[in-house]
Scaffold this motif. Structure first.
Motif, short mmCIF file in Angstrom:
data_model
loop_
_atom_site.label_atom_id
_atom_site.label_comp_id
_atom_site.label_asym_id
_atom_site.label_seq_id
_atom_site.Cartn_x
_atom_site.Cartn_y
_atom_site.Cartn_z
N GLN A 1 0.86 -1.15 0.22
CA GLN A 1 0.22 0.06 -0.13
C GLN A 1 0.90 1.24 0.04
OE1 GLN A 1 -3.01 0.04 3.11
NE2 GLN A 1 -3.02 -2.19 3.13
N GLU A 2 0.54 2.26 -0.51
CA GLU A 2 1.17 3.52 -0.58
C GLU A 2 0.07 4.75 -0.65
OE1 GLU A 2 4.34 6.16 -3.19
OE2 GLU A 2 4.40 3.76 -3.14
N ARG A 3 0.09 5.73 0.25
CA ARG A 3 -0.70 6.72 0.12
C ARG A 3 -0.21 7.84 0.57
NH1 ARG A 3 -2.87 3.31 3.31
NH2 ARG A 3 -4.45 1.96 2.53
N ARG A 4 -0.58 9.16 -0.38
CA ARG A 4 -0.11 10.46 0.25
C ARG A 4 -1.12 11.43 0.39
NH1 ARG A 4 4.39 13.49 -1.73
NH2 ARG A 4 5.33 11.48 -2.66
N VAL A 5 -1.02 12.21 1.46
CA VAL A 5 -1.74 13.33 2.05
C VAL A 5 -1.12 14.45 1.93
CG1 VAL A 5 -3.43 14.06 3.97
CG2 VAL A 5 -3.25 11.63 3.09
N THR A 6 -1.34 15.50 1.64
CA THR A 6 -0.71 16.72 1.64
C THR A 6 -1.62 17.78 2.18
OG1 THR A 6 0.46 16.12 -0.52
CG2 THR A 6 0.62 18.50 0.31
N ALA A 7 -0.96 18.50 3.25
CA ALA A 7 -1.53 19.71 3.87
C ALA A 7 -0.64 20.96 3.37
CB ALA A 7 -1.22 19.31 5.42
N PHE A 8 -1.74 22.04 2.99
CA PHE A 8 -1.15 23.19 2.54
C PHE A 8 -1.44 24.40 3.52
CE2 PHE A 8 -1.66 20.77 -1.33
CZ PHE A 8 -0.63 21.25 -1.97
N PHE A 9 -0.88 24.96 3.80
CA PHE A 9 -1.03 26.17 4.86
C PHE A 9 -0.94 27.78 4.36
CE2 PHE A 9 0.56 22.45 7.42
CZ PHE A 9 -0.23 22.37 8.34
N ASP A 10 -1.67 28.57 5.08
CA ASP A 10 -1.48 30.02 4.68
C ASP A 10 -0.95 30.57 5.81
OD1 ASP A 10 -1.87 32.46 3.33
OD2 ASP A 10 -3.73 32.50 3.72
N GLY A 11 0.31 30.60 6.00
CA GLY A 11 0.93 31.32 7.33
C GLY A 11 0.79 30.01 8.56
N GLU A 12 0.22 30.21 9.33
CA GLU A 12 0.32 29.27 10.35
C GLU A 12 -1.06 28.35 10.29
OE1 GLU A 12 2.35 28.18 12.71
OE2 GLU A 12 3.81 29.11 11.50
N ARG A 13 -2.16 28.87 9.56
CA ARG A 13 -3.36 28.09 9.28
C ARG A 13 -3.55 27.14 8.13
NH1 ARG A 13 -5.33 28.41 14.29
NH2 ARG A 13 -5.00 30.12 15.19
N LEU A 14 -4.27 26.26 8.44
CA LEU A 14 -4.52 25.31 7.50
C LEU A 14 -5.26 25.57 6.06
CD1 LEU A 14 -3.83 22.19 6.51
CD2 LEU A 14 -6.23 21.58 7.35
N ALA A 15 -4.80 25.75 5.10
CA ALA A 15 -5.72 26.19 4.02
C ALA A 15 -6.55 25.11 3.34
CB ALA A 15 -4.78 26.68 2.94
N LYS A 16 -6.07 23.92 3.07
CA LYS A 16 -6.68 22.74 2.39
C LYS A 16 -5.88 21.34 2.99
CE LYS A 16 -4.98 23.15 -2.30
NZ LYS A 16 -5.19 22.91 -3.69
N LEU A 17 -6.52 20.40 2.52
CA LEU A 17 -5.99 18.92 2.82
C LEU A 17 -6.17 18.46 1.46
CD1 LEU A 17 -4.51 17.23 4.86
CD2 LEU A 17 -6.72 16.22 5.53
#
Length: 181
Positions: A98-114
């Motif tokens: 199994q292989e999975r990728r999750v990416t978290a994008f931040f705008d400064g110190e706050r999460l913008a999207k996952l």
């Protein structure tokens, strides 16, 4: 050593590297001589991220809150400081890799999207890596006692009260300091 003995060792010496080389070319589904399966080490890397975990992460959460839910990211980069990558791979004998990728994008110190592909639920993930041959009907064991089992438990032993200790231990030596008034 005589020539006939050397001639007998020659085929064995030539066959040995061929046999050893064949061991390295076995694929996970290959069996040695149709019976033996070579041992493959289990390789687990990264963080398991399930549907439940991804659902708990909401835009606007701080980096610390995201780290608390998903764990520390496997990949962070000084060139992409507003991006955390959670990569998970597992290769276990008897189960599909199994292989999975999750990416978290931040705008400064706050999460913008996952961003995440298709993630399994917790139970689905555990079932996918469970390689036990005799699963108990595929049903996980119960972690709670039934009412009947609770009634059959022995009564809890009450601790006996210890005799009260004196407020200060008795002294059998003179005090170190004397009061001077």
């Amino acid at each position: 050593m005589s020539i006939t003995k050397r001639a007998g060792l020659l085929p064995a010496a030539l066959a040995l590297p061929i046999l050893l080389g064949a061991c390295g070319s076995l694929q996970p589904s290959d069996r040695l001589l149709g019976v033996l399966t070579p041992y493959r080490i289990e390789i687990v890397q990264g963080n398991v991220v399930t549907q439940e975990m991804a659902a708990a992460v909401q835009p606007g959460m701080s980096r610390a809150q995201v780290r608390e839910v998903l764990g520390s990211p496997l990949l962070t980069s000084i060139f992409h400081e507003n991006r955390w990558d959670y990569v998970f791979t597992i290769r276990r004998q008897g189960a599909q890799p199994q292989e999975r990728r999750v990416t978290a994008f931040f705008d400064g110190e706050r999460l913008a999207k996952l961003e995440a592909g298709e993630l399994p639920g917790e139970r689905e993930f555990v079932d996918s890596i469970d390689t036990r041959r005799n699963k108990a009907g595929g049903k996980p064991p119960s972690l709670e006692l039934s009412e009947d089992q609770l009634r059959r438990l022995p009564a809890a032993a009450r601790p006996e009260t210890a005799p009260a200790l004196p407020a200060t231990p008795p002294r059998d030596y003179p005090p170190l300091e004397t009061e001077s008034r």
